[in-house]
Write a protein that holds these residues in place. Structure first.
Motif, short mmCIF file in Angstrom:
data_model
loop_
_atom_site.label_atom_id
_atom_site.label_comp_id
_atom_site.label_asym_id
_atom_site.label_seq_id
_atom_site.Cartn_x
_atom_site.Cartn_y
_atom_site.Cartn_z
N ALA A 1 1.14 -1.21 0.13
CA ALA A 1 0.01 -0.08 -0.04
C ALA A 1 0.86 1.23 -0.04
O ALA A 1 1.52 1.43 0.99
N SER B 1 -7.92 1.80 -5.20
CA SER B 1 -7.81 3.02 -4.28
C SER B 1 -7.06 2.74 -3.07
O SER B 1 -6.52 3.69 -2.44
N GLY B 2 -6.85 1.61 -2.82
CA GLY B 2 -6.07 1.01 -1.62
C GLY B 2 -4.65 0.88 -1.94
O GLY B 2 -4.00 0.41 -1.08
N GLY B 3 -4.25 1.03 -3.09
CA GLY B 3 -3.05 1.02 -3.62
C GLY B 3 -2.78 -0.41 -4.21
O GLY B 3 -3.42 -1.11 -4.47
N VAL C 1 -8.03 -5.58 -1.37
CA VAL C 1 -8.03 -4.75 -0.30
C VAL C 1 -9.42 -4.36 0.09
O VAL C 1 -10.55 -4.35 -0.54
N CYS D 1 -12.51 3.98 11.64
CA CYS D 1 -12.95 3.23 10.24
C CYS D 1 -14.19 2.39 10.25
O CYS D 1 -14.26 1.67 11.40
N LYS E 1 -10.48 9.06 4.30
CA LYS E 1 -9.64 8.62 3.40
C LYS E 1 -10.43 6.99 3.04
O LYS E 1 -11.08 6.17 4.05
N GLN F 1 -10.43 3.07 1.06
CA GLN F 1 -9.85 1.97 0.46
C GLN F 1 -10.71 1.02 0.00
O GLN F 1 -11.62 0.79 0.13
N GLY F 2 -9.95 0.08 -0.99
CA GLY F 2 -10.62 -1.01 -1.65
C GLY F 2 -11.86 -0.66 -2.43
O GLY F 2 -12.89 -1.37 -2.45
N SER G 1 -13.29 9.58 -3.36
CA SER G 1 -11.70 9.60 -3.41
C SER G 1 -11.25 10.38 -2.06
O SER G 1 -12.08 10.91 -1.27
N ASP G 2 -9.89 10.04 -1.66
CA ASP G 2 -9.67 10.49 -0.29
C ASP G 2 -9.87 12.06 -0.35
O ASP G 2 -9.52 12.73 -1.32
#
Length: 210
Positions: free
Chosen positions: A11, A108-110, A128, A146, A168, A170-171, A192-193
């Protein structure tokens, strides 16, 4: 021939052309002389060359190019077409027609990577989990909590009402946030973040994550 696969995920905020993380590597060798370049393509500057039979550590691949770590000489990118797995048993080389298998998925999580040697396709990258993280400070700082996608809260409590300043994701998760309780008042969907929330800064009272 036995087959082995290594699966790993990373990530990172962005993918660099020259890898900054290379925990795992696979031994390989050059099947013939091939140029080593600063990036994955012929448009990048040449920094050296591999000689036929030279053994390297293959750190990762991007398309038809692989980043190789050399015992001597400058590390860089070489065409995957000129690389083959190296067994190293008694100094012998493996058959050059056995391909490297690499895969990479970016979300989006890397990025997540997969790697294997043999005829089988590389294993699927590790997914992710879809999550949304809320922060009390700008730029993802301060206290946080989270939730998984599918979570909703019509009435933020525990000191979080009108206290969220950045979000933030992710996934592939998204979240709809509203200024008032029970998803009323002005609402917006975030995909998005968001290090800064503008008019929603310290004003969110309910949310729906999906």
């Amino acid at each position: 021939m036995s087959k082995s696969c290594i699966v790993f995920g990373a990530a990172i905020a962005a993918i660099s052309l020259v890898p900054t993380i290379a925990v795992l590597a696979a031994p390989g060798y050059a099947t013939s002389s091939v140029n080593v370049r600063t990036g994955p393509g012929t448009g990048y500057a040449k920094v050296g060359s591999l000689s036929a039979g030279e053994v390297v550590d293959v750190k990762q691949c991007q398309g038809s190019w692989c980043f190789v770590d050399r015992a001597s000489g400058t590390d860089g990118w070489a065409s995957k077409n000129y690389l083959a797995p190296y067994q190293g048993n008694g100094g012998g080389q493996s058959k050059p027609d056995i391909p490297f298998n690499f895969g990479m998925t970016v979300g989006s999580g890397g990025p997540s990577f997969s790697f294997g040697i043999g005829d089988a396709p590389p294993p699927a990258p590790v997914p992710v989990p879809a999550k949304v993280c809320f922060f009390k400070g700008n730029n993802f700082s301060g206290a946080q909590f989270c939730v998984n996608a599918g979570t909703d809260d019509p009435n933020l409590l525990g000191g979080w009402n009108d206290s969220i300043s950045s979000i933030k994701l992710q996934g592939g998760a998204q979240v709809t946030v509203c200024l008032d309780n029970f998803y009323s008042g002005a609402c917006t969907t975030i995909a998005s973040d968001k290090p800064l929330l503008g008019g929603y800064n310290n004003a969110i009272s309910s949310f729906q994550a999906f």
